[in-house]
Design a protein around this motif. Structure first.
Motif, PDB file in Angstrom:
ATOM      1  N   PHE A   1      53.649  41.436  37.419  1.00 15.42           N
ATOM      2  CA  PHE A   1      52.936  40.765  38.513  1.00 15.42           C
ATOM      3  C   PHE A   1      51.629  41.486  38.820  1.00 15.42           C
ATOM      4  CE2 PHE A   1      52.281  40.197  43.176  1.00 15.42           C
ATOM      5  CZ  PHE A   1      51.931  38.854  43.123  1.00 15.42           C
ATOM      6  N   GLN A   2      51.675  42.821  38.822  1.00 22.21           N
ATOM      7  CA  GLN A   2      50.458  43.614  39.042  1.00 22.21           C
ATOM      8  C   GLN A   2      49.427  43.356  37.948  1.00 22.21           C
ATOM      9  OE1 GLN A   2      52.596  47.524  39.715  1.00 22.21           O
ATOM     10  NE2 GLN A   2      50.807  47.830  41.006  1.00 22.21           N
ATOM     11  N   LEU A   3      49.903  43.324  36.699  1.00 22.06           N
ATOM     12  CA  LEU A   3      48.993  43.069  35.578  1.00 22.06           C
ATOM     13  C   LEU A   3      48.377  41.670  35.669  1.00 22.06           C
ATOM     14  CD1 LEU A   3      50.840  44.674  32.528  1.00 22.06           C
ATOM     15  CD2 LEU A   3      48.670  45.394  33.504  1.00 22.06           C
ATOM     16  N   LEU A   4      49.154  40.701  36.159  1.00 20.80           N
ATOM     17  CA  LEU A   4      48.633  39.345  36.336  1.00 20.80           C
ATOM     18  C   LEU A   4      47.485  39.342  37.337  1.00 20.80           C
ATOM     19  CD1 LEU A   4      48.779  36.280  35.881  1.00 20.80           C
ATOM     20  CD2 LEU A   4      50.487  36.179  37.721  1.00 20.80           C
ATOM     21  N   LEU A   5      47.675  40.040  38.461  1.00 19.39           N
ATOM     22  CA  LEU A   5      46.604  40.139  39.460  1.00 19.39           C
ATOM     23  C   LEU A   5      45.378  40.844  38.884  1.00 19.39           C
ATOM     24  CD1 LEU A   5      48.595  41.050  42.708  1.00 19.39           C
ATOM     25  CD2 LEU A   5      47.539  38.863  42.151  1.00 19.39           C
ATOM     26  N   CYS A   6      45.623  41.892  38.085  1.00 19.94           N
ATOM     27  CA  CYS A   6      44.510  42.612  37.464  1.00 19.94           C
ATOM     28  C   CYS A   6      43.787  41.732  36.453  1.00 19.94           C
ATOM     29  CB  CYS A   6      45.027  43.880  36.772  1.00 19.94           C
ATOM     30  SG  CYS A   6      45.608  45.163  37.907  1.00 19.94           S
ATOM     31  N   LEU A   7      44.544  40.870  35.758  1.00 22.23           N
ATOM     32  CA  LEU A   7      43.950  39.953  34.786  1.00 22.23           C
ATOM     33  C   LEU A   7      43.058  38.940  35.498  1.00 22.23           C
ATOM     34  CD1 LEU A   7      43.721  38.918  31.896  1.00 22.23           C
ATOM     35  CD2 LEU A   7      45.767  37.539  32.290  1.00 22.23           C
ATOM     36  N   ILE A   8      43.552  38.389  36.614  1.00 23.81           N
ATOM     37  CA  ILE A   8      42.742  37.454  37.408  1.00 23.81           C
ATOM     38  C   ILE A   8      41.498  38.162  37.942  1.00 23.81           C
ATOM     39  CG2 ILE A   8      42.701  36.010  39.483  1.00 23.81           C
ATOM     40  CD1 ILE A   8      45.741  35.625  39.097  1.00 23.81           C
ATOM     41  N   GLN A   9      41.670  39.425  38.323  1.00 21.04           N
ATOM     42  CA  GLN A   9      40.568  40.225  38.848  1.00 21.04           C
ATOM     43  C   GLN A   9      39.423  40.323  37.837  1.00 21.04           C
ATOM     44  OE1 GLN A   9      41.662  44.214  40.307  1.00 21.04           O
ATOM     45  NE2 GLN A   9      40.106  44.987  38.933  1.00 21.04           N
ATOM     46  N   LEU A  10      39.758  40.373  36.541  1.00 17.69           N
ATOM     47  CA  LEU A  10      38.731  40.488  35.507  1.00 17.69           C
ATOM     48  C   LEU A  10      37.900  39.217  35.361  1.00 17.69           C
ATOM     49  CD1 LEU A  10      40.514  42.487  32.686  1.00 17.69           C
ATOM     50  CD2 LEU A  10      38.887  43.296  34.361  1.00 17.69           C
ATOM     51  N   TRP A  11      38.437  38.084  35.836  1.00 24.07           N
ATOM     52  CA  TRP A  11      37.669  36.841  35.776  1.00 24.07           C
ATOM     53  C   TRP A  11      36.710  36.711  36.953  1.00 24.07           C
ATOM     54  CZ3 TRP A  11      37.325  33.848  31.626  1.00 24.07           C
ATOM     55  CH2 TRP A  11      38.320  33.953  30.650  1.00 24.07           C
ATOM     56  N   CYS A  12      36.949  37.498  37.996  1.00 21.62           N
ATOM     57  CA  CYS A  12      36.097  37.418  39.200  1.00 21.62           C
ATOM     58  C   CYS A  12      34.622  37.692  38.904  1.00 21.62           C
ATOM     59  CB  CYS A  12      36.611  38.379  40.282  1.00 21.62           C
ATOM     60  SG  CYS A  12      38.240  37.940  40.923  1.00 21.62           S
TER      61      CYS A  12
END
Length: 308
Positions: free
Chosen positions: A234-245
Motif C-alpha cells: 500500500f505504501q509503495l502504491l502511494l509512492c508510485l502515485i506520488q511519482l506521477w504528481c
C-alpha cells in the motif's frame, strides 16, 4: 475597478490557501515529532540497531524526516513566491529526489527481509547480518541516486552558465528544459517501480504459500509477515502515485500558476505526507517489541513491559 473586483473575488481562495498552509505546517510538525521520537527510541536498545528490520525502519524514518523538512521548505517558498539561487535549489532538489526514492527502495528491502525470515528462517541470521545490512543501505542509496544523476547530468549538459546565476522559484520542473528529459525521468521511475512491484508480488506469494502450509506459531508469524508485506504494498502504491504528481504539476506550471500551486499542495498532503505517516504505524506501533520500548521511553522507564 476590474482589478479590485478580481482581488475581492480571489480573497476567499487566498484565505483558504493560507488556512491550508497552516494545516500542512501542523501535520509536518506532528509527523516530524513522531519520527524524531521513534528515532530516539531506536537508539535506546542494542537489539534495534543490530537487527536488520529495525535498521531499515530507522533508514525510512530518517529519509522521511529529511523529505518532510525539505519538501515543506520548497512548498512554503513556492506558496509565497520566494525565489532562491539556482545553485541552492539544485542542492535541495538533489537531496529531495534521492530521499524520495530511498523510502520505497528501503520498503522493498524490508519486504525481502520478511521473505527471508518466513521462507528461509535457517539462513536469516547469515543473510541479514549487521554487515550485510550496512551493505544493503549503501546499495539502496546507490539505486536511489540513479534518477537524480540522470536528471541533473542532462540539465548540466543543456543549461547555460548564465542560468546558474539566476534566482528562481525552486522546483524540479525548472531543470526540465526539454520534453525528452521528462520522458527519461518517467522511464527511470517506471522501471524502478516495476522491479519493486515484481519483488513485492513474489515475496507475498511465497509467504502466502508458507502461511498455508504452516501451523501453530509458524502460521501466526507467516500471517503477520503477510500483513506487513501488504502494508508495504500500500505504501509503495502511494509512492508510485506520488511519482506521477510532477508530470501533472509540470503541465499545470506552464498553464496556470495558481492552479499549479493549489494542485501541488493537494498532492503534497495526500501523496507525500500520508505515506510518511504509515511507517511509524507499521513498525512503531504494530511491532510489539518496539512498541513496548516506546512506552518505556515515554514513561521515563517506569513502564516494564515485554522488553528484550
Amino acid at each position: 475597478m476590474a482589478d479590485n473586483s478580481s482581488l475581492v473575488g480571489n480573497e476567499p481562495l487566498y484565505l483558504l490557501m493560507n488556512d491550508l498552509v497552516t494545516v500542512v505546517q501542523l501535520l509536518v510538525i506532528i509527523f516530524f515529532s513522531i519520527n524524531l521520537l521513534l528515532i530516539i527510541t531506536f537508539f535506546q536498545k542494542e537489539c534495534f540497531y543490530t537487527t536488520t528490520r529495525y535498521i531499515l525502519f530507522a533508514v525510512t524514518l530518517l529519509s522521511d524526516s529529511l523529505v518532510l523538512f525539505l519538501s515543506d521548505v520548497l512548498a512554503i517558498l513556492t506558496r509565497f513566491n520566494i525565489p532562491i539561487h539556482v545553485c541552492l535549489c539544485v542542492i535541495i532538489c538533489v537531496v529531495v529526489i534521492v530521499y524520495i526514492t530511498v523510502t520505497p527502495v528501503t520498503l522493498t528491502a524490508m519486504t525481502l527481509e520478511r521473505y527471508v525470515a518466513v521462507c528461509m528462517p535457517l539462513h536469516h541470521g547469515e543473510l541479514c547480518s549487521t554487515r550485510n545490512t550496512i551493505n544493503c543501505i549503501l546499495i539502496i542509496h546507490a539505486l536511489s541516486s540513479v534518477p537524480s544523476i540522470f536528471i541533473f547530468s542532462t540539465f548540466f549538459g543543456s543549461a547555460s552558465l548564465k542560468f546558474f546565476t539566476k534566482y528562481q522559484l525552486c522546483s524540479v520542473e525548472i531543470f526540465m528544459i526539454y520534453l525528452w528529459q521528462q520522458h527519461l525521468r518517467s522511464a527511470i521511475y517506471q522501471l524502478q517501480f516495476l522491479i519493486m512491484c515484481i519483488i513485492l508480488a513474489f515475496s507475498y506469494v511465497k509467504i502466502m504459500k508458507v502461511a498455508k502450509a504452516a501451523s501453530g506459531e509458524d502460521k501466526q508469524s507467516s500471517r503477520k509477515g503477510l500483513r506487513t508485506v501488504a502494508l508495504h504494498g500500500f505504501q509503495l502504491l502511494l509512492c508510485l502515485i506520488q511519482l506521477w504528481c510532477p508530470f501533472i504539476e509540470s503541465a499545470l506550471f506552464h498553464i496556470d500558476f495558481v492552479v499549479f500551486n493549489n494542485v501541488r499542495y493537494f498532492n503534497y498532503i495526500v501523496f507525500y505526507l500520508t505515506p510518511r505517516c504509515l511507517s511509524p504505524l507499521i513498525y512503531g506501533l504494530r511491532d510489539e517489541i518496539f512498541f513496548h520500548a516506546l512506552k518505556s521511553y515515554l514513561s521515563f522507564g517506569l513502564y516494564k513491559g515485554n522488553l528484550i
